[in-house]
Design an enzyme around this catalytic site. Structure first.
Site, short mmCIF file in Angstrom:
data_model
loop_
_atom_site.label_atom_id
_atom_site.label_comp_id
_atom_site.label_asym_id
_atom_site.label_seq_id
_atom_site.Cartn_x
_atom_site.Cartn_y
_atom_site.Cartn_z
N ASP A 47 -62.45 20.68 -53.55
CA ASP A 47 -62.60 21.29 -54.72
C ASP A 47 -61.50 20.90 -55.35
O ASP A 47 -60.86 21.70 -55.49
CB ASP A 47 -63.06 23.10 -55.04
CG ASP A 47 -62.24 23.80 -54.55
OD1 ASP A 47 -61.42 22.78 -53.30
OD2 ASP A 47 -62.34 24.85 -54.79
N HIS A 250 -47.18 -3.80 -45.60
CA HIS A 250 -47.44 -2.82 -46.43
C HIS A 250 -48.12 -1.51 -44.94
O HIS A 250 -48.79 -0.59 -45.52
CB HIS A 250 -49.25 -2.55 -47.25
CG HIS A 250 -48.95 -3.44 -48.26
ND1 HIS A 250 -50.14 -4.47 -48.78
CD2 HIS A 250 -48.33 -4.16 -49.07
CE1 HIS A 250 -49.69 -5.17 -49.85
NE2 HIS A 250 -48.53 -4.97 -50.01
N ASP A 267 -39.23 0.39 -49.07
CA ASP A 267 -39.50 -0.33 -50.41
C ASP A 267 -39.81 1.14 -50.99
O ASP A 267 -41.37 1.33 -50.26
CB ASP A 267 -40.99 -1.47 -49.81
CG ASP A 267 -41.51 -2.20 -50.83
OD1 ASP A 267 -41.42 -1.56 -51.74
OD2 ASP A 267 -41.68 -3.50 -50.96
N ASP A 278 -39.11 -0.62 -58.23
CA ASP A 278 -39.63 -0.83 -56.57
C ASP A 278 -38.19 -1.91 -56.49
O ASP A 278 -37.77 -2.88 -56.80
CB ASP A 278 -41.00 -2.07 -57.97
CG ASP A 278 -41.29 -3.23 -56.38
OD1 ASP A 278 -41.64 -2.80 -55.40
OD2 ASP A 278 -42.53 -4.59 -56.42
N HIS A 357 -45.57 -13.84 -48.44
CA HIS A 357 -45.42 -13.29 -49.88
C HIS A 357 -44.94 -14.59 -50.65
O HIS A 357 -44.66 -15.66 -50.32
CB HIS A 357 -45.48 -11.95 -49.61
CG HIS A 357 -44.21 -11.41 -49.02
ND1 HIS A 357 -42.93 -11.40 -49.93
CD2 HIS A 357 -43.98 -10.98 -48.83
CE1 HIS A 357 -42.16 -11.32 -49.78
NE2 HIS A 357 -42.40 -10.75 -48.56
N HIS A 361 -43.21 -11.10 -58.60
CA HIS A 361 -44.53 -10.35 -59.26
C HIS A 361 -43.88 -9.41 -60.69
O HIS A 361 -42.88 -9.21 -60.28
CB HIS A 361 -45.47 -9.23 -58.53
CG HIS A 361 -44.40 -8.36 -58.30
ND1 HIS A 361 -44.49 -6.69 -58.47
CD2 HIS A 361 -44.13 -7.73 -56.81
CE1 HIS A 361 -43.87 -5.46 -57.95
NE2 HIS A 361 -43.67 -6.17 -56.71
N HIS A 368 -47.34 -3.90 -59.59
CA HIS A 368 -47.69 -5.47 -60.19
C HIS A 368 -48.75 -5.45 -61.16
O HIS A 368 -49.52 -4.81 -61.50
CB HIS A 368 -48.67 -5.00 -58.51
CG HIS A 368 -47.93 -5.77 -56.98
ND1 HIS A 368 -48.87 -5.94 -55.78
CD2 HIS A 368 -47.09 -5.35 -56.59
CE1 HIS A 368 -47.77 -5.49 -55.40
NE2 HIS A 368 -47.04 -5.27 -55.80
N GLU A 391 -37.95 -10.79 -54.69
CA GLU A 391 -38.49 -10.23 -53.26
C GLU A 391 -39.39 -11.22 -52.23
O GLU A 391 -39.82 -11.09 -51.36
CB GLU A 391 -39.44 -9.21 -53.54
CG GLU A 391 -40.51 -9.37 -54.08
CD GLU A 391 -41.48 -8.41 -54.20
OE1 GLU A 391 -41.60 -7.91 -53.23
OE2 GLU A 391 -41.65 -7.29 -55.46
N TYR A 395 -40.20 -12.67 -41.33
CA TYR A 395 -40.54 -11.45 -40.32
C TYR A 395 -40.80 -12.19 -39.44
O TYR A 395 -41.48 -12.98 -39.45
CB TYR A 395 -41.72 -10.96 -41.63
CG TYR A 395 -41.85 -10.68 -42.48
CD1 TYR A 395 -41.22 -8.91 -43.27
CD2 TYR A 395 -41.82 -11.33 -44.21
CE1 TYR A 395 -40.76 -8.91 -44.60
CE2 TYR A 395 -41.40 -10.84 -45.53
CZ TYR A 395 -41.68 -9.01 -45.65
OH TYR A 395 -40.97 -8.90 -47.52
N ARG A 412 -36.63 -6.89 -45.88
CA ARG A 412 -36.98 -7.88 -47.38
C ARG A 412 -35.73 -7.84 -48.66
O ARG A 412 -35.01 -6.06 -47.84
CB ARG A 412 -38.42 -6.84 -47.62
CG ARG A 412 -38.68 -7.83 -49.18
CD ARG A 412 -40.07 -7.84 -49.37
NE ARG A 412 -40.11 -6.66 -49.29
CZ ARG A 412 -41.32 -5.94 -48.46
NH1 ARG A 412 -41.90 -6.48 -47.37
NH2 ARG A 412 -41.81 -4.48 -48.04
N GLU A 414 -34.92 -6.54 -52.20
CA GLU A 414 -35.81 -5.95 -53.52
C GLU A 414 -35.34 -6.15 -54.95
O GLU A 414 -34.15 -5.15 -55.07
CB GLU A 414 -37.01 -6.00 -53.42
CG GLU A 414 -38.22 -6.03 -54.56
CD GLU A 414 -39.72 -5.42 -54.69
OE1 GLU A 414 -39.94 -4.69 -53.78
OE2 GLU A 414 -40.60 -5.13 -54.98
N1 GLY Z 1 -44.11 -3.26 -53.05
C1 GLY Z 1 -44.42 -3.38 -52.97
C2 GLY Z 1 -44.04 -4.92 -53.80
O1 GLY Z 1 -42.59 -4.72 -53.56
O2 GLY Z 1 -44.62 -5.48 -54.09
MN MN Z 2 -41.50 -3.30 -52.99
MN MN Z 3 -42.38 -5.64 -55.36
#
Ligand code: GLY
Ligand code: MN
Ligand code: MN
Length: 445
Positions: A47, A250, A267, A278, A357, A361, A368, A391, A395, A412, A414
């Site tokens: 619940d 992720h 991140d 982000d 990647h 975005h 996103h 970003e 890797y 990374r 970003e």
């Molecule tokens: N944290 C998700 C991205 O950077 O797209």
């Molecule tokens: Mn991110």
């Molecule tokens: Mn991002």
């Protein structure tokens, strides 16, 4: 001493929500309707529920923050074009779970034309949608489709008595998401705030980092800062990856120890009034980059800075990505991680072993965010008011054919960037990304 909380920016006004509904309706035929359900509560276990988070589309058109809402837009209806259904008033439930605005409160507080409580919903919907030929809804939303089918079925069963069910469903997403793609000044103020909180949180994590802590200690620092400044919390699951965990895009377990000599990739972004920050930063757990870490970091940083500098109206995300791929591939060749000629390595896509990647975005109410990436079959040119991330990353697999000092390094960087008439505005420069700045912050403060 505890830091002073930041002053809150102005929320979006009811006048702006109304203007959005009117702008959407101005694009619709007179005999059509929009049917847009909001989010409901979701059970976490037994619940207890997950914290409520409104559907971004319903929020964008109303600012209404209760579960189980439904917005109907009825262009040209003389009794009111915007009708918002809401939870029934219920004193005994409200004693447990808090006030529900109810129909009167919704009209008073949110400035919609009419509101009804959900007890009346099905009957009212039948009457309100009778004679509306085209029904705009999210074709990908099973709940909206089931509701529309149900109303249509009930109207169809009364067709011989004159009821006129909607004849066709039309996807609402392209119209509404095109609007959400271009942010207003009010939205940008909220996004600046989400970005500012996110940047402060990253600084705090940098200051706290040291060998012997675990990834979750840095997550705790970040999320403390988010909440302290009035963010509802993370805009998406925070990623804190030490060492080779940074190579898992992720990675959200955040349970591993942070080791001397390794980097940590964070991140994470705050959500403020439903808008997402982000940010990614990668820095040494102990505050000093090794030579190999710095070499690789500088490759990513150069690519990232070049791409940010290139953001302006007319440029496409595909062009930003191509520039990044070129810079990263050149760097990988220079460091001996790829061999041969840059054109050949771009052509055969061998850089994808290290960078799989895309570079950007859209960013907004969803991390996103919505909005087409291509128009007329081509990558779309940027225009002022769009918000995007930049970003790039590298890797490096922990593999036998890779030179030892580079194995298992993930980096990374970003930032969040607004397209302006003159070029761009970086929202997230409140947290350092230059090697010297990071080392100075971590070692000296
Ligand atoms: N944290 C998700 C991205 O950077 O797209
Ligand atoms: Mn991110
Ligand atoms: Mn991002």
């Amino acid at each position: 001493m505890l830091p002073a909380p930041l002053p809150r920016p102005e929320p979006i006004s009811n006048a702006e929500y109304r203007a959005r509904r009117e702008a959407l309706m101005s694009q619709l035929p007179a005999d059509s309707a929009v049917l847009l359900p909001g989010a409901g509560m979701v059970t976490r276990s037994r619940d207890s529920d997950y914290p409520f988070r409104q559907n971004s589309d319903l929020h964008y058109l109303t600012g209404f923050a209760e579960p189980d809402a439904l917005l109907l837009l009825l262009p040209g209806r003389s009794e009111g074009e915007s009708v918002l259904f809401c939870q029934d008033r219920d004193p005994s439930l409200e004693a447990w779970n808090g006030i529900r605005l109810g129909a009167e409160g919704v009209v008073r507080e949110h400035g919609v034309d009419q509101s009804f409580e959900n007890a009346e919903r099905d009957e009212r919907l039948e009457a309100l949608l009778d004679g509306r030929t085209g029904l705009y809804l999210m074709l990908g939303d099973a709940e909206a489709m089931a509701l529309a089918d149900d109303i249509r079925g009930r109207l169809a069963s009364r067709a011989r008595r004159g009821a006129r069910p909607p004849q066709r469903y039309i996807d609402l997403a392209p119209l509404l998401h095109e609007m959400r793609l271009i942010k207003s000044e009010g939205e940008l103020a909220l996004m600046r705030h989400a970005a500012r909180i996110s940047a402060m949180a990253h600084r705090r994590a940098m200051l706290a980092a040291r060998p012997g802590l675990a990834e979750y200690h840095l997550q705790a620092e970040l999320e403390h800062e988010f909440r302290w400044h009035g963010s509802s919390g993370p805009a998406y699951a925070s990623i804190v990856g030490g060492g080779a965990n940074a190579c898992v895009l992720h990675y959200i377990e955040n349970n591993a120890p942070l080791r001397d000599g390794e980097l940590v990739l964070i991140d994470a972004g705050a959500e403020f009034d439903l808008y997402a920050g982000d940010i990614t930063r990668t820095f040494p757990v102990a505050g000093r980059f090794s030579d190999a870490q710095r070499d690789l970091y500088e490759v990513v940083l150069t690519a990232q800075q070049q791409a940010v500098a290139a953001v302006r109206p007319g440029v496409t995300l595909a062009e930003l990505h191509e520039g990044v791929v070129r810079d990263l591939t050149a760097g990988l060749i220079r460091l001996g991680l790829l061999a041969g000629d840059i054109e050949a390595r771009i052509e055969d896509e061998s850089y994808k072993r290290f960078y799989l990647h895309s570079t950007s975005h859209w960013l907004g109410l969803d991390v996103h965010d919505v909005g087409d990436y291509r128009t007329e079959g081509k990558p779309r040119p940027l225009v002022p008011g769009m918000v995007l991330t930049v970003e790039p990353g590298l890797y490096v697999p922990d593999a036998e054919d890779i030179a030892q000092p580079y194995r298992g390094i993930g980096i990374r960087i970003e930032d969040d960037v607004v397209v302006t008439a003159e070029g761009h505005e970086v929202l997230t420069d409140g947290v350092p990304k230059q090697v010297a700045e990071i080392e100075a912050l971590m070692v000296n403060e």
